[in-house]
Motif scaffolding. Structure first.
Motif, PDB file in Angstrom:
ATOM      1  N   TYR A  12       0.838  -1.211   0.000  1.00  0.00           N
ATOM      2  CA  TYR A  12       0.000   0.000   0.000  1.00  0.00           C
ATOM      3  C   TYR A  12       0.872   1.260   0.000  1.00  0.00           C
ATOM      4  N   ARG A  13       1.979   1.184   0.702  1.00  0.00           N
ATOM      5  CA  ARG A  13       2.889   2.332   0.738  1.00  0.00           C
ATOM      6  C   ARG A  13       3.495   2.603  -0.640  1.00  0.00           C
ATOM      7  N   ALA A  14       3.893   1.525  -1.329  1.00  0.00           N
ATOM      8  CA  ALA A  14       4.509   1.687  -2.649  1.00  0.00           C
ATOM      9  C   ALA A  14       3.499   2.287  -3.635  1.00  0.00           C
TER      10      ALA A  14
ATOM     11  N   VAL B 168      -8.828  -0.366  -4.719  1.00  0.00           N
ATOM     12  CA  VAL B 168      -7.415  -0.633  -4.416  1.00  0.00           C
ATOM     13  C   VAL B 168      -7.309  -1.944  -3.629  1.00  0.00           C
ATOM     14  N   ARG B 169      -8.171  -2.103  -2.652  1.00  0.00           N
ATOM     15  CA  ARG B 169      -8.100  -3.280  -1.774  1.00  0.00           C
ATOM     16  C   ARG B 169      -8.326  -4.579  -2.548  1.00  0.00           C
ATOM     17  N   GLU B 170      -9.217  -4.498  -3.534  1.00  0.00           N
ATOM     18  CA  GLU B 170      -9.498  -5.694  -4.325  1.00  0.00           C
ATOM     19  C   GLU B 170      -8.252  -6.167  -5.081  1.00  0.00           C
TER      20      GLU B 170
ATOM     21  N   LEU C 214      -4.585   9.470  14.147  1.00  0.00           N
ATOM     22  CA  LEU C 214      -5.370   9.710  12.933  1.00  0.00           C
ATOM     23  C   LEU C 214      -5.369   8.471  12.043  1.00  0.00           C
ATOM     24  N   ARG C 215      -4.197   7.820  11.956  1.00  0.00           N
ATOM     25  CA  ARG C 215      -4.093   6.648  11.088  1.00  0.00           C
ATOM     26  C   ARG C 215      -4.951   5.503  11.636  1.00  0.00           C
ATOM     27  N   ASP C 216      -4.961   5.354  12.952  1.00  0.00           N
ATOM     28  CA  ASP C 216      -5.821   4.331  13.573  1.00  0.00           C
ATOM     29  C   ASP C 216      -7.270   4.546  13.180  1.00  0.00           C
TER      30      ASP C 216
HETATM   31  O1   DC Z   1       1.731  -1.626   8.351  1.00  0.00           O
HETATM   32  P1   DC Z   1       1.999  -0.284   7.677  1.00  0.00           P
HETATM   33  O2   DC Z   1       2.011   0.871   8.619  1.00  0.00           O
HETATM   34  O3   DC Z   1       3.216  -0.302   6.823  1.00  0.00           O
HETATM   35  O4   DC Z   1       0.743  -0.097   6.698  1.00  0.00           O
HETATM   36  C1   DC Z   1       0.609   1.044   5.901  1.00  0.00           C
HETATM   37  C2   DC Z   1      -0.868   1.347   5.654  1.00  0.00           C
HETATM   38  O5   DC Z   1      -1.445   0.387   4.787  1.00  0.00           O
HETATM   39  C3   DC Z   1      -1.732   1.370   6.921  1.00  0.00           C
HETATM   40  O6   DC Z   1      -2.078   2.701   7.222  1.00  0.00           O
HETATM   41  C4   DC Z   1      -2.959   0.574   6.587  1.00  0.00           C
HETATM   42  C5   DC Z   1      -2.721  -0.006   5.241  1.00  0.00           C
HETATM   43  N1   DC Z   1      -2.786  -1.477   5.215  1.00  0.00           N
HETATM   44  C6   DC Z   1      -4.009  -2.041   4.961  1.00  0.00           C
HETATM   45  O7   DC Z   1      -5.003  -1.341   4.839  1.00  0.00           O
HETATM   46  N2   DC Z   1      -4.101  -3.403   4.838  1.00  0.00           N
HETATM   47  C7   DC Z   1      -3.008  -4.176   4.983  1.00  0.00           C
HETATM   48  N3   DC Z   1      -3.126  -5.504   4.845  1.00  0.00           N
HETATM   49  C8   DC Z   1      -1.756  -3.597   5.259  1.00  0.00           C
HETATM   50  C9   DC Z   1      -1.681  -2.234   5.394  1.00  0.00           C
END
Ligand code: DC
Length: 211
Positions: free
Chosen positions: A35-37, A100-102, A167-169
């Motif tokens: 997801y980061r990439a 994106v998730r799919e 915020l990320r949580d």
């Molecule tokens: O684990 P991380 O902090 O590197 O993950 C980065 C982001 O990707 C995090 O904010 C949530 C998302 N993520 C996700 O939605 N599903 C996953 N399986 C892994 C990460």
């Protein structure tokens, strides 16, 4: 065998998953890095981070690969860049889109099918590999998670990091449910070895049970 390790940022997933994979001789798959990439590529290409369809197409078109610890997307080695605060702040916006998730789910399943692996993320035990042999959900108290982040990102102030984490949580919450059959481990007071020992025991129990 598939070992799924889920949980929020700062709960110790990466350190634990890497060390466990090493011990077991399994592959290690960091799904957050994918997801980061993708987020890095979207920023690089100027794709609107609110546009789920465009991001889904970008995810489909861009190959993400791992070379040991290195992460590559469309041929760029983005290993260091994807760990920067700029990505931390917006990655959940990208990861939130169903399109994106799919794509990610399918890619991650393909990688899982290649054999023994320790896979870390948020939805591995629930969505990507619901049949994983061992499922662990790591948690830690907010203050301890923030402290670990400070150690990871010494250039950023502790308060800013704690706010980013909160915020990320909130944004990741939809993807952050433990699987009903996951073993929850609170890592607040444990060191890495202790957490890895516990999961290794679960792996051994599972291996024995399936003999
Ligand atoms: O684990 P991380 O902090 O590197 O993950 C980065 C982001 O990707 C995090 O904010 C949530 C998302 N993520 C996700 O939605 N599903 C996953 N399986 C892994 C990460």
């Amino acid at each position: 065998m598939i070992v799924a390790i889920d949980g929020p940022a700062g709960a110790g997933k990466s350190t634990v998953a890497r060390s466990l994979a090493d011990r077991l001789g399994f592959r290690y798959l960091d799904t957050g890095a994918m997801y980061r990439a993708l987020t890095w590529l979207a920023l690089n290409d100027g794709v609107d981070l609110e546009d789920g369809s465009a991001l889904g197409l970008l995810a489909e078109a861009a190959r993400i690969s791992f070379d040991g610890e290195r992460v590559l997307i469309r041929g760029h080695d983005v290993t260091e860049e994807i760990r920067q605060a700029e990505i931390d702040r917006v990655v959940s916006t990208v990861a939130r889109h169903p399109q994106v998730r799919e794509v990610m789910r399918d890619r991650q399943r393909e990688l899982a099918e290649q054999g023994d692996a320790v896979i870390e993320g948020r939805d591995i035990g629930t969505v990507v590999c619901p049949d994983a042999d061992v499922k662990v959900y790591l948690v830690a108290e907010a203050a301890e998670r923030a402290r670990r982040r400070v150690a990871d990102r010494p250039e950023i102030g502790a308060e800013a990091l704690a706010t980013d984490l909160r915020l990320r949580d909130q944004r990741d919450a939809a993807q952050m449910q433990p699987a009903p059959d996951a073993e929850t481990i609170d890592t607040t007071e444990l060191d890495v070895e202790e957490v890895v020992d516990r999961i290794e025991r679960l792996v051994q129990e599972r291996a024995k049970a399936s003999k």
